[in-house]
Design a protein around this motif. Structure first.
Motif, short mmCIF file in Angstrom:
data_model
loop_
_atom_site.label_atom_id
_atom_site.label_comp_id
_atom_site.label_asym_id
_atom_site.label_seq_id
_atom_site.Cartn_x
_atom_site.Cartn_y
_atom_site.Cartn_z
N LYS A 55 0.86 -1.19 0.00
CA LYS A 55 0.00 0.00 0.00
C LYS A 55 0.89 1.23 0.00
O LYS A 55 1.51 1.56 0.99
CB LYS A 55 -0.90 0.01 1.24
N TYR A 67 1.89 -2.71 6.12
CA TYR A 67 0.85 -3.55 5.52
C TYR A 67 1.45 -4.42 4.42
O TYR A 67 2.26 -3.95 3.62
CB TYR A 67 -0.25 -2.66 4.92
N ASP A 69 -0.14 -7.38 1.52
CA ASP A 69 -1.35 -8.06 1.06
C ASP A 69 -1.22 -9.57 1.18
O ASP A 69 -2.22 -10.28 1.26
CB ASP A 69 -1.71 -7.65 -0.37
N LYS A 70 -0.02 -10.08 1.19
CA LYS A 70 0.31 -11.48 1.46
C LYS A 70 1.79 -11.53 1.78
O LYS A 70 2.53 -10.60 1.47
CB LYS A 70 -0.05 -12.41 0.31
N PRO A 131 -4.33 -10.33 3.60
CA PRO A 131 -3.73 -9.08 4.06
C PRO A 131 -3.34 -9.15 5.54
O PRO A 131 -4.05 -9.74 6.35
CB PRO A 131 -4.83 -8.05 3.84
#
Length: 178
Positions: A55, A67, A69-70, A131
Motif C-alpha cells: 500500500k 501492511y 497483502d500477502k 492481508p
C-alpha cells in the motif's frame, strides 16, 4: 500288464519331480546392504520476504506498522556451494499480527529446492495468503532449514555450508519486480 508298467512309470516320474523340487537348492536372497555414507553440501538461503502489492497510498510512517497483502518468501540453493545437491526444506516465518493482537508463526515445507547455475532463486513460497498488518519494530522473520532425507540403503548427510544466510528479517513491505 502294459497298464501296470505305464502307471508305475508315471508314479516314478512324479516322485522324481517332487523330490527334485523339494530338495532343490534355493538361491540365496540378497541381503539389504548398507552402502557407505554420502556427505552432501548445500547452501540454502532466504533471499527475500515480500508481498504481491504494498500500500503506497497508506501512510503508516507515524505508526509501528506496515501492511502486506500477502507474505511470500523467496528461497534459493546456491549452485557453486551446493555441488548440485537437491534438498527438501522447512520454511518458517514469525511476525506480530496487529489485527490478531498476537505473535504468529507459520511453517511450510518445500519438497525440492534444486540448485541452478543461472537462476539460483527458484522457489517462492506463499506463507500467508491474506492481508496482514505487521508490527514494524518486530518485523517478519523468515528462516529456512534442511529437512534430512529419509533413511535408505545409504546414509546421506546434508550440511549447509553457510547457515548465516538462512535467516532474514524485514521491517517494511517490499515487492519483487519481474
Amino acid at each position: 500288464m502294459k497298464k501296470v508298467v505305464i502307471i508305475i512309470s508315471l508314479i516314478c516320474i512324479c516322485a522324481v519331480f517332487v523330490f527334485s523340487v523339494t530338495f532343490a537348492e534355493t538361491p540365496e536372497q540378497p541381503k539389504g546392504q548398507i552402502i557407505g555414507p554420502l556427505n552432501k553440501k548445500t547452501d540454502l538461503r532466504v533471499d527475500n520476504i515480500y508481498a504481491a502489492n504494498c500500500k503506497t497510498n497508506c501512510d503508516l510512517n507515524d505508526v509501528d506498522a506496515f501492511y502486506m497483502d500477502k507474505i511470500i518468501v523467496g528461497i534459493s540453493n546456491n549452485y557453486e556451494k551446493s555441488g548440485g545437491a537437491e534438498v527438501a526444506a522447512e520454511i518458517k516465518i514469525t511476525y506480530y499480527d496487529l489485527g490478531l493482537g498476537r505473535s504468529v508463526t507459520v511453517t511450510k515445507t518445500s519438497p525440492s529446492i534444486k540448485p541452478h547455475p543461472i537462476n539460483p532463486w527458484l522457489v517462492s513460497v506463499t506463507m500467508v495468503d491474506r492481508p496482514v498488518l505487521v508490527k514494524k519494530s518486530t518485523g517478519i522473520r523468515a528462516e529456512v532449514k534442511i529437512i534430512p532425507p529419509p533413511l535408505g540403503p545409504r546414509i546421506v548427510t546434508i550440511t549447509d555450508s553457510d547457515p548465516s544466510n538462512n535467516v532474514k528479517t524485514v521491517h517494511q513491505c517490499g515487492v519483487i519486480l519481474y
